[in-house]
Scaffold this motif. Structure first.
Motif, PDB file in Angstrom:
ATOM      1  N   CYS A 171      50.447  48.326  22.512  1.00 50.77           N
ATOM      2  CA  CYS A 171      51.299  48.984  21.523  1.00 50.77           C
ATOM      3  C   CYS A 171      52.359  49.877  22.156  1.00 50.77           C
ATOM      4  O   CYS A 171      53.463  49.979  21.635  1.00 50.77           O
ATOM      5  CB  CYS A 171      50.456  49.795  20.552  1.00 50.77           C
ATOM      6  N   LEU A 172      52.033  50.527  23.235  1.00 54.34           N
ATOM      7  CA  LEU A 172      53.026  51.397  23.867  1.00 54.34           C
ATOM      8  C   LEU A 172      54.227  50.587  24.361  1.00 54.34           C
ATOM      9  O   LEU A 172      55.377  51.004  24.195  1.00 54.34           O
ATOM     10  CB  LEU A 172      52.392  52.185  25.015  1.00 54.34           C
ATOM     11  N   GLN A 173      53.975  49.422  24.929  1.00 48.64           N
ATOM     12  CA  GLN A 173      55.076  48.571  25.378  1.00 48.64           C
ATOM     13  C   GLN A 173      55.840  47.980  24.198  1.00 48.64           C
ATOM     14  O   GLN A 173      57.068  47.864  24.236  1.00 48.64           O
ATOM     15  CB  GLN A 173      54.536  47.455  26.276  1.00 48.64           C
ATOM     16  N   GLU A 174      55.127  47.605  23.146  1.00 48.19           N
ATOM     17  CA  GLU A 174      55.788  47.039  21.962  1.00 48.19           C
ATOM     18  C   GLU A 174      56.666  48.083  21.276  1.00 48.19           C
ATOM     19  O   GLU A 174      57.783  47.785  20.860  1.00 48.19           O
ATOM     20  CB  GLU A 174      54.748  46.504  20.975  1.00 48.19           C
ATOM     21  N   ILE A 175      56.161  49.309  21.150  1.00 50.63           N
ATOM     22  CA  ILE A 175      56.954  50.383  20.538  1.00 50.63           C
ATOM     23  C   ILE A 175      58.200  50.638  21.358  1.00 50.63           C
ATOM     24  O   ILE A 175      59.304  50.785  20.826  1.00 50.63           O
ATOM     25  CB  ILE A 175      56.103  51.661  20.381  1.00 50.63           C
ATOM     26  N   GLN A 176      58.052  50.679  22.669  1.00 48.53           N
ATOM     27  CA  GLN A 176      59.194  50.908  23.556  1.00 48.53           C
ATOM     28  C   GLN A 176      60.221  49.791  23.420  1.00 48.53           C
ATOM     29  O   GLN A 176      61.424  50.049  23.327  1.00 48.53           O
ATOM     30  CB  GLN A 176      58.705  51.018  24.997  1.00 48.53           C
ATOM     31  N   ALA A 177      59.793  48.558  23.361  1.00 47.78           N
ATOM     32  CA  ALA A 177      60.720  47.428  23.254  1.00 47.78           C
ATOM     33  C   ALA A 177      61.444  47.425  21.916  1.00 47.78           C
ATOM     34  O   ALA A 177      62.661  47.210  21.850  1.00 47.78           O
ATOM     35  CB  ALA A 177      59.963  46.114  23.445  1.00 47.78           C
ATOM     36  N   ILE A 178      60.716  47.679  20.836  1.00 47.07           N
ATOM     37  CA  ILE A 178      61.337  47.677  19.508  1.00 47.07           C
ATOM     38  C   ILE A 178      62.321  48.824  19.371  1.00 47.07           C
ATOM     39  O   ILE A 178      63.431  48.651  18.843  1.00 47.07           O
ATOM     40  CB  ILE A 178      60.249  47.724  18.416  1.00 47.07           C
ATOM     41  N   LEU A 179      61.957  50.004  19.851  1.00 46.06           N
ATOM     42  CA  LEU A 179      62.874  51.143  19.765  1.00 46.06           C
ATOM     43  C   LEU A 179      64.118  50.924  20.611  1.00 46.06           C
ATOM     44  O   LEU A 179      65.221  51.300  20.205  1.00 46.06           O
ATOM     45  CB  LEU A 179      62.167  52.433  20.180  1.00 46.06           C
ATOM     46  N   LYS A 180      63.967  50.299  21.781  1.00 45.48           N
ATOM     47  CA  LYS A 180      65.134  50.027  22.620  1.00 45.48           C
ATOM     48  C   LYS A 180      66.085  49.071  21.912  1.00 45.48           C
ATOM     49  O   LYS A 180      67.294  49.284  21.900  1.00 45.48           O
ATOM     50  CB  LYS A 180      64.701  49.448  23.961  1.00 45.48           C
ATOM     51  N   LYS A 181      65.532  48.040  21.280  1.00 42.95           N
ATOM     52  CA  LYS A 181      66.363  47.080  20.564  1.00 42.95           C
ATOM     53  C   LYS A 181      67.098  47.758  19.409  1.00 42.95           C
ATOM     54  O   LYS A 181      68.300  47.549  19.217  1.00 42.95           O
ATOM     55  CB  LYS A 181      65.503  45.927  20.044  1.00 42.95           C
TER      56      LYS A 181
END
Length: 125
Positions: free
Chosen positions: A70-80
């Motif tokens: 989840c930490l990586q997914e949150i980071q990727a979605i927020l970056k996008k």
């Protein structure tokens, strides 16, 4: 951008740790909602000390899915999404500057040509 990202990860860590420690139903529902919203499941731990939090809060079919930290997914979605916000902000600034230049041009052209009643009444000396 990094402050928003850090805030989201801190909130996830807080909710995850509270569910891991005492498993209150309110926090468990919050964690389940986060997992469903971001389509992720739990946190990766190099020590492998994850508890059965994922079994209780992850949507069915996503438990033990590879690459769903989840930490990586949150980071990727927020970056996008932040890239989209910055692009939108840039376009807005460009249109604002264009509008300011156009408005000032129109104001100066109207201001300096306000004596239209003198048109055709010139005298030669």
């Amino acid at each position: 951008s990094s402050q928003v990202e850090d805030s989201m990860m801190d909130v996830y860590d807080l909710v995850y740790e509270e569910v891991r420690k005492n498993a209150s139903s309110f926090r468990r529902h919050e964690l389940t909602a986060i997992h469903e919203a971001f389509l992720c499941c739990g946190k990766y731990s190099p020590f492998g000390d994850t508890t059965n939090v994922e079994n209780k809060t992850c949507p069915s079919g996503q438990i033990h899915s590879a690459g769903q930290d989840c930490l990586q997914e949150i980071q990727a979605i927020l970056k996008k999404h932040m890239d989209f916000v910055f692009m939108l902000l840039g376009v807005t600034i460009i249109f604002t500057v264009y509008g300011m230049i156009l408005t000032s041009f129109l104001w100066f052209s109207i201001h300096f040509n306000s004596n239209l009643d003198r048109k055709g009444q010139y005298t030669l000396r």
